[in-house]
Scaffold this motif. Structure first.
Motif, PDB file in Angstrom:
ATOM      1  N   ALA A  23      10.574  -9.356   9.790  1.00  0.00           N
ATOM      2  CA  ALA A  23       9.923 -10.360  10.710  1.00  0.00           C
ATOM      3  C   ALA A  23       8.634  -9.144  11.305  1.00  0.00           C
ATOM      4  CB  ALA A  23      10.697 -10.789  11.781  1.00  0.00           C
ATOM      5  N   ASP A  24       8.444  -8.061  10.847  1.00  0.00           N
ATOM      6  CA  ASP A  24       7.579  -6.939  11.578  1.00  0.00           C
ATOM      7  C   ASP A  24       6.341  -7.095  10.786  1.00  0.00           C
ATOM      8  OD1 ASP A  24       8.027  -3.928  10.124  1.00  0.00           O
ATOM      9  OD2 ASP A  24       9.287  -5.732   9.731  1.00  0.00           O
ATOM     10  N   ALA A  25       6.020  -8.105  10.284  1.00  0.00           N
ATOM     11  CA  ALA A  25       4.899  -8.091   9.047  1.00  0.00           C
ATOM     12  C   ALA A  25       3.422  -8.049  10.045  1.00  0.00           C
ATOM     13  CB  ALA A  25       4.735  -9.663   8.554  1.00  0.00           C
ATOM     14  N   ASP A  26       3.459  -7.953  11.286  1.00  0.00           N
ATOM     15  CA  ASP A  26       2.281  -7.778  12.010  1.00  0.00           C
ATOM     16  C   ASP A  26       1.773  -6.271  11.905  1.00  0.00           C
ATOM     17  OD1 ASP A  26       3.460  -9.821  13.260  1.00  0.00           O
ATOM     18  OD2 ASP A  26       2.200  -9.625  15.028  1.00  0.00           O
ATOM     19  N   TRP A  27       2.694  -5.288  11.373  1.00  0.00           N
ATOM     20  CA  TRP A  27       2.362  -4.084  11.118  1.00  0.00           C
ATOM     21  C   TRP A  27       2.559  -3.365   9.716  1.00  0.00           C
ATOM     22  CZ3 TRP A  27       5.789  -4.799  15.322  1.00  0.00           C
ATOM     23  CH2 TRP A  27       5.333  -4.903  16.634  1.00  0.00           C
ATOM     24  N   PRO A  28       1.792  -2.621   8.942  1.00  0.00           N
ATOM     25  CA  PRO A  28       1.828  -2.037   7.628  1.00  0.00           C
ATOM     26  C   PRO A  28       3.302  -1.394   7.590  1.00  0.00           C
ATOM     27  CG  PRO A  28       0.232  -0.895   8.480  1.00  0.00           C
ATOM     28  CD  PRO A  28       0.493  -2.053   9.629  1.00  0.00           C
ATOM     29  N   ARG A  29       3.821  -1.507   6.418  1.00  0.00           N
ATOM     30  CA  ARG A  29       5.014  -0.699   6.295  1.00  0.00           C
ATOM     31  C   ARG A  29       4.620   0.934   5.396  1.00  0.00           C
ATOM     32  NH1 ARG A  29      10.268  -3.463   5.735  1.00  0.00           N
ATOM     33  NH2 ARG A  29       9.954  -5.139   6.947  1.00  0.00           N
ATOM     34  N   ILE A  30       5.159   1.834   5.689  1.00  0.00           N
ATOM     35  CA  ILE A  30       4.703   3.058   5.040  1.00  0.00           C
ATOM     36  C   ILE A  30       5.784   3.662   4.145  1.00  0.00           C
ATOM     37  CG2 ILE A  30       2.724   3.548   6.693  1.00  0.00           C
ATOM     38  CD1 ILE A  30       4.619   5.576   8.240  1.00  0.00           C
ATOM     39  N   THR A  31       5.824   4.450   3.393  1.00  0.00           N
ATOM     40  CA  THR A  31       6.863   5.292   2.752  1.00  0.00           C
ATOM     41  C   THR A  31       7.121   6.663   3.446  1.00  0.00           C
ATOM     42  OG1 THR A  31       5.359   6.232   1.324  1.00  0.00           O
ATOM     43  CG2 THR A  31       6.288   4.079   0.667  1.00  0.00           C
ATOM     44  N   ALA A  32       8.154   7.272   2.910  1.00  0.00           N
ATOM     45  CA  ALA A  32       8.371   8.696   3.488  1.00  0.00           C
ATOM     46  C   ALA A  32       7.238   9.463   3.224  1.00  0.00           C
ATOM     47  CB  ALA A  32       9.859   9.128   2.957  1.00  0.00           C
ATOM     48  N   ALA A  33       6.779   9.424   2.025  1.00  0.00           N
ATOM     49  CA  ALA A  33       5.339  10.346   1.586  1.00  0.00           C
ATOM     50  C   ALA A  33       4.157   9.991   2.511  1.00  0.00           C
ATOM     51  CB  ALA A  33       5.103   9.998   0.341  1.00  0.00           C
ATOM     52  N   GLU A  34       4.219   8.832   2.892  1.00  0.00           N
ATOM     53  CA  GLU A  34       2.954   8.587   3.886  1.00  0.00           C
ATOM     54  C   GLU A  34       3.190   9.067   5.253  1.00  0.00           C
ATOM     55  OE1 GLU A  34       1.108   4.275   2.326  1.00  0.00           O
ATOM     56  OE2 GLU A  34       3.317   4.273   2.782  1.00  0.00           O
ATOM     57  N   TRP A  35       4.620   8.868   5.857  1.00  0.00           N
ATOM     58  CA  TRP A  35       4.993   9.526   6.935  1.00  0.00           C
ATOM     59  C   TRP A  35       4.567  11.019   6.946  1.00  0.00           C
ATOM     60  CZ3 TRP A  35      10.819  10.252   8.392  1.00  0.00           C
ATOM     61  CH2 TRP A  35      11.149  10.988   9.458  1.00  0.00           C
ATOM     62  N   ILE A  36       5.086  11.899   5.815  1.00  0.00           N
ATOM     63  CA  ILE A  36       4.397  12.931   5.948  1.00  0.00           C
ATOM     64  C   ILE A  36       3.105  13.346   5.883  1.00  0.00           C
ATOM     65  CG2 ILE A  36       4.738  15.162   4.468  1.00  0.00           C
ATOM     66  CD1 ILE A  36       7.371  13.985   3.309  1.00  0.00           C
ATOM     67  N   SER A  37       2.263  12.600   5.259  1.00  0.00           N
ATOM     68  CA  SER A  37       1.001  12.688   5.196  1.00  0.00           C
ATOM     69  C   SER A  37       0.535  12.400   6.852  1.00  0.00           C
ATOM     70  CB  SER A  37       0.304  11.461   4.521  1.00  0.00           C
ATOM     71  OG  SER A  37      -1.135  11.394   4.384  1.00  0.00           O
ATOM     72  N   LEU A  38       1.005  11.467   7.529  1.00  0.00           N
ATOM     73  CA  LEU A  38       0.613  11.406   8.707  1.00  0.00           C
ATOM     74  C   LEU A  38       0.778  12.437   9.697  1.00  0.00           C
ATOM     75  CD1 LEU A  38       1.596   7.351   9.386  1.00  0.00           C
ATOM     76  CD2 LEU A  38      -0.801   8.334   9.384  1.00  0.00           C
ATOM     77  N   THR A  39       1.863  13.037   9.414  1.00  0.00           N
ATOM     78  CA  THR A  39       2.171  14.221   9.987  1.00  0.00           C
ATOM     79  C   THR A  39       1.263  15.349   9.914  1.00  0.00           C
ATOM     80  OG1 THR A  39       4.729  13.736   9.977  1.00  0.00           O
ATOM     81  CG2 THR A  39       4.116  16.032  10.377  1.00  0.00           C
ATOM     82  N   CYS A  40       0.839  15.367   8.808  1.00  0.00           N
ATOM     83  CA  CYS A  40      -0.304  16.452   8.540  1.00  0.00           C
ATOM     84  C   CYS A  40      -1.566  16.241   9.130  1.00  0.00           C
ATOM     85  CB  CYS A  40      -0.371  16.755   7.017  1.00  0.00           C
ATOM     86  SG  CYS A  40       1.171  17.428   6.050  1.00  0.00           S
ATOM     87  N   GLU A  41      -1.831  14.802   9.440  1.00  0.00           N
ATOM     88  CA  GLU A  41      -3.219  14.371   9.885  1.00  0.00           C
ATOM     89  C   GLU A  41      -3.227  14.666  11.522  1.00  0.00           C
ATOM     90  OE1 GLU A  41      -4.145  10.539   8.637  1.00  0.00           O
ATOM     91  OE2 GLU A  41      -3.436  10.869   6.671  1.00  0.00           O
ATOM     92  N   HIS A  42      -2.041  14.718  12.044  1.00  0.00           N
ATOM     93  CA  HIS A  42      -2.027  14.672  13.555  1.00  0.00           C
ATOM     94  C   HIS A  42      -1.800  16.010  13.980  1.00  0.00           C
ATOM     95  CE1 HIS A  42      -1.720  10.323  12.571  1.00  0.00           C
ATOM     96  NE2 HIS A  42      -2.087  10.131  13.788  1.00  0.00           N
ATOM     97  N   ALA A  43      -2.337  16.484  15.120  1.00  0.00           N
ATOM     98  CA  ALA A  43      -2.061  17.837  15.465  1.00  0.00           C
ATOM     99  C   ALA A  43      -0.742  17.957  16.121  1.00  0.00           C
ATOM    100  CB  ALA A  43      -3.337  18.112  16.578  1.00  0.00           C
ATOM    101  N   HIS A  44      -0.273  16.747  16.885  1.00  0.00           N
ATOM    102  CA  HIS A  44       1.042  16.730  17.737  1.00  0.00           C
ATOM    103  C   HIS A  44       1.855  15.694  17.274  1.00  0.00           C
ATOM    104  CE1 HIS A  44      -0.679  19.826  20.303  1.00  0.00           C
ATOM    105  NE2 HIS A  44      -1.821  18.879  20.302  1.00  0.00           N
ATOM    106  N   SER A  45       3.150  15.778  17.296  1.00  0.00           N
ATOM    107  CA  SER A  45       4.222  14.915  17.023  1.00  0.00           C
ATOM    108  C   SER A  45       5.364  14.697  18.076  1.00  0.00           C
ATOM    109  CB  SER A  45       4.794  15.167  15.784  1.00  0.00           C
ATOM    110  OG  SER A  45       5.813  14.261  15.419  1.00  0.00           O
ATOM    111  N   MET A  46       5.390  13.430  18.514  1.00  0.00           N
ATOM    112  CA  MET A  46       6.605  13.270  19.694  1.00  0.00           C
ATOM    113  C   MET A  46       7.611  12.241  19.172  1.00  0.00           C
ATOM    114  SD  MET A  46       4.015  13.259  22.815  1.00  0.00           S
ATOM    115  CE  MET A  46       5.443  13.266  24.094  1.00  0.00           C
ATOM    116  N   SER A  47       8.731  12.786  19.428  1.00  0.00           N
ATOM    117  CA  SER A  47       9.669  11.829  19.112  1.00  0.00           C
ATOM    118  C   SER A  47      10.415  11.059  20.347  1.00  0.00           C
ATOM    119  CB  SER A  47      11.133  12.611  18.402  1.00  0.00           C
ATOM    120  OG  SER A  47      10.678  12.991  17.358  1.00  0.00           O
ATOM    121  N   TRP A  48      10.623   9.624  20.139  1.00  0.00           N
ATOM    122  CA  TRP A  48      11.129   8.965  21.110  1.00  0.00           C
ATOM    123  C   TRP A  48      12.494   8.289  20.718  1.00  0.00           C
ATOM    124  CZ3 TRP A  48       8.499   9.529  25.810  1.00  0.00           C
ATOM    125  CH2 TRP A  48       7.034  10.021  25.487  1.00  0.00           C
ATOM    126  N   THR A  49      13.456   8.239  21.985  1.00  0.00           N
ATOM    127  CA  THR A  49      14.758   7.486  21.444  1.00  0.00           C
ATOM    128  C   THR A  49      14.825   6.344  22.234  1.00  0.00           C
ATOM    129  OG1 THR A  49      15.812   8.797  23.359  1.00  0.00           O
ATOM    130  CG2 THR A  49      16.213   9.407  21.009  1.00  0.00           C
TER     131      THR A  49
END
Length: 86
Positions: free
Chosen positions: A60-86
């Motif tokens: 039901a989350d069709a409002d936002w695109p789905r990404i793969t693990a490879a795309e996640w890694i790519s985003l990590t490389c594109e952003h200077a900082h990363s934060m995790s939230w629980t």
């Protein structure tokens, strides 16, 4: 420009307060994206949902695109900082 990884709803308020227009928020499961849909619609930045093997593709989350693990890694490389939230 930061990459925010949302794993749960416990710190959602704090996460939303720190999001900027140039940030990206990765919701780590489609189930979480569906559960927090109303709150996440307030986010001022790009939102994507991590697609894992076995996840319901017709979620039901069709409002936002789905990404793969490879795309996640790519985003990590594109952003200077990363934060995790629980």
């Amino acid at each position: 420009m930061a990459l925010h990884l949302l794993f749960g709803k416990k710190q959602l308020t704090e996460c939303l307060l720190l999001l900027g227009a140039k940030d990206t928020l990765i919701v780590m499961t489609p189930t979480l994206a569906h559960a927090l849909k109303a709150d996440l619609n307030l986010a001022p930045c790009r939102i994507v949902v991590l697609q894992r093997d076995g996840d319901d593709i017709d979620g039901a989350d069709a409002d936002w695109p789905r990404i793969t693990a490879a795309e996640w890694i790519s985003l990590t490389c594109e952003h200077a900082h990363s934060m995790s939230w629980t």
